[in-house]
Design an enzyme around this catalytic site. Structure first.
Site, short mmCIF file in Angstrom:
data_model
loop_
_atom_site.label_atom_id
_atom_site.label_comp_id
_atom_site.label_asym_id
_atom_site.label_seq_id
_atom_site.Cartn_x
_atom_site.Cartn_y
_atom_site.Cartn_z
N GLY A 201 0.94 -1.15 -0.02
CA GLY A 201 -0.01 -0.06 0.02
C GLY A 201 0.88 1.13 0.00
O GLY A 201 0.43 2.45 -0.16
N GLU A 236 16.38 -0.07 9.91
CA GLU A 236 16.24 0.60 11.15
C GLU A 236 17.13 1.00 11.95
O GLU A 236 18.13 0.32 12.09
CB GLU A 236 15.09 -0.21 11.61
CG GLU A 236 13.82 -0.76 11.01
CD GLU A 236 12.71 -1.40 11.65
OE1 GLU A 236 11.68 -1.43 11.34
OE2 GLU A 236 13.24 -2.21 12.62
N HIS A 260 7.62 -8.27 2.97
CA HIS A 260 7.61 -6.95 2.29
C HIS A 260 8.65 -7.00 1.23
O HIS A 260 8.31 -6.51 0.28
CB HIS A 260 8.13 -6.26 3.42
CG HIS A 260 7.14 -6.05 4.77
ND1 HIS A 260 5.81 -6.35 4.57
CD2 HIS A 260 7.49 -5.65 5.91
CE1 HIS A 260 5.26 -6.18 5.85
NE2 HIS A 260 6.28 -5.68 6.68
N GLN A 388 10.77 5.20 1.62
CA GLN A 388 10.69 5.81 2.80
C GLN A 388 12.01 6.23 3.52
O GLN A 388 12.80 5.26 3.22
CB GLN A 388 9.85 5.33 4.05
CG GLN A 388 10.37 4.05 4.57
CD GLN A 388 9.14 3.38 5.55
OE1 GLN A 388 7.84 3.28 5.05
NE2 GLN A 388 9.66 2.68 6.44
#
Length: 519
Positions: A201, A236, A260, A388
């Site tokens: 998404g 991360e 993912h 991102q």
């Protein structure tokens, strides 16, 4: 804060799919963290932008006994940008459409009350069809029992339609995934199930098919004749932060890579579908996944973070919730080979890790070297899709340095979303996917045969890592770029890194500090 226009949540090329005028959404597990942090904020985001059905009721169901006031306070705790009087009024209107029923997951009584409550809401809306969406914000261990009770007690039968959103993880290996599918198969039709992987998404992931197949200069060069290697990276900057008990049984490969990153890879590498129809897209993804060679230990680098070099950040095993001597993998780099005409010989590298030097998810496509001759040493072109933070697409290319010179300089063609589309709000991934489910559009959800093929690729490797005590992850300091052996791993698979410090994205203006090469 000024109201922003919302970027369109649907592609004009997609088949037209209408949302029902009246829908009841039931959030199972409404008292949990997932519902509080993801599901309800996404529903509120859709509501405030007038993207939910005209008549909507949202019912929470969980075991926790809560008053109406406590329930609404809990579900609204993570709503964003509710500062103005107008926003507060919208929030209150949304909450007025929310209600809560408490009940057990494994007995009929609560579901019978839930169905009575839903039918009362539907009657108050004067619905023509009893259309219901069940969102299972629950652990997979209760999917089957909750589904069975919903089907027996809350299913509208021939009075309406049902759609069921199921959260990952969809098992922890091939066997458990197939067992879960077999449990759900008699209860729901495949067309009713929406297995949500929120990465599908994300705006930049949804952009991949348009970028690839809507631009001839990309689609014609998207192959092993021009591309050297492809990297998909997930980084991360924090560790498990007290969640080690959960993470230790999962590890980074199951948590991020099998789902993912593999989904992103399938969109990057799949063949052109005949249409934007959901099944046409998912057919091509499955074909691609079947062409990937199963993983072995020779294809991986495994790591586990230790204390930072300054000693301020803890090691993974310092987490009190982590078992002593744990071999859990907190970093992995995987090299995959796709055996088809388009991609034979091109390494696809998946990288993911915790406690690294930055927060970033990106796709990096590195092209092959240009022919020698007039160029002595010229950098490679790269297409980078930043998922991102700060969504962007940029293409690194070589140009002539300005002035009376024949030197080359690396620059880029840069589409940074927050500057190019500054008046548009990019929807959250959960907003986009819930809207897709309401439309009945399966394009960005995982099909059952996709699950089978993906687990077939990963399960042998995961079992080997779990069962062999001699496999010890390589230590890497908290806040670093990962295990030292990763550099050689990437170089062995054809990746050529820029000269350190000579290129930084984004470029604001070319100057002598950037990579200038004599031709």
């Amino acid at each position: 804060m000024p109201r922003q226009r919302v970027a369109s949540l649907s592609q004009s090329q997609h088949p037209a799919i209408d949302i029902q005028d009246e829908v009841v959404i039931v959030v199972l597990g409404a008292s949990g963290d997932l519902a509080k942090k993801k599901t309800y904020p996404a529903l509120f985001g859709l509501f405030r932008n007038e993207l939910l059905p005209k008549n909507i009721k949202i019912v929470g169901y969980a075991r926790t006994k809560m008053s109406d006031e406590d329930y609404k306070k809990r579900i609204s705790a993570y709503f964003k940008h509710v500062d103005s009087d107008e926003d507060k009024a919208i929030k209150q209107k949304f909450l007025d459409n929310c209600s809560y029923i408490s009940g057990q997951y494994d007995t009929d009584d609560g579901y019978i009350e839930l169905n009575k409550h839903i039918r009362k809401l539907e009657d108050s809306m004067g619905v023509a069809n009893r259309d219901r969406l069940f969102y299972l914000a629950l652990p997979p261990s209760v999917f089957a029992v909750v589904s069975a009770h919903l089907r027996r007690n809350v299913y509208p039968n021939d009075e309406g339609t049902v759609r069921v959103i199921i959260e990952k993880p969809f098992g922890h290996d091939l066997e458990s995934s197939q067992e879960l599918q077999m449990q759900l198969e008699p209860i729901w039709e495949e067309s009713e199930i929406f297995r949500i992987d929120h990465y599908l998404g994300k705006e930049m992931v949804k952009n991949i098919l348009i970028l690839r197949f809507g631009n001839l200069f990309f689609s014609s060069s998207w192959n092993n004749r021009t591309i050297s290697n492809v990297q998909i990276s997930f980084k991360e900057p924090f560790g498990t932060q007290g969640r080690g008990g959960y993470f230790d049984s999962i590890g980074i490969i199951r948590d991020v890579m099998q789902n993912h990153l593999l989904q992103v890879l399938s969109l990057i590498a799949m063949e052109r579908p005949v249409s934007f129809d959901a099944e046409d897209i998912r057919d091509e993804k499955v074909k691609l996944l079947k062409a990937i060679e199963p993983l072995t230990l020779d294809d991986v680098v495994l790591g586990q973070y230790v204390k930072s070099e300054d000693g301020k950040e803890p090691a993974y095993t310092d987490d009190e919730t982590v078992p002593k001597g744990s071999r859990a993998v907190t970093f992995a780099a995987l090299g995959l080979q796709i055996h088809n005409e388009r991609w034979e010989g091109v390494p696809f590298i998946l990288r993911a890790g915790k406690a690294l030097d930055e927060a970033k998810v990106e796709i990096r496509i590195q092209f092959k070297d240009v022919a020698k001759g007039i160029f002595k040493n010229i950098p490679r072109n790269e297409l980078v899709i930043r998922v991102q933070p700060e969504e962007a697409i940029y293409l690194k290319l070589n140009t002539k340095y300005p002035g009376l010179t024949t030197r080359t300089v690396i620059t880029d063609l840069d589409l940074t979303y927050h500057s190019r589309y500054e008046n548009l709000k990019i929807p959250e991934a959960y907003e986009a996917l819930i809207l897709d489910a309401l439309k009945g559009d399966h394009s960005n959800f995982v099909r059952n045969d996709e699950l089978d093929v993906s687990w077939q690729l990963f399960s042998p490797l995961l079992h080997r890592i779990d069962d062999d005590p001699t496999i010890i992850p390589e230590p890497y300091p908290y806040g670093s770029r990962g295990p030292k052996s990763v550099s050689k791993f990437l170089a062995d698979r054809g990746y050529v890194r820029d000269k350190e410090g000579l290129y930084q994205w984004p470029i604001t203006k070319p100057d002598a500090a950037q990579d200038v090469t004599e031709t």
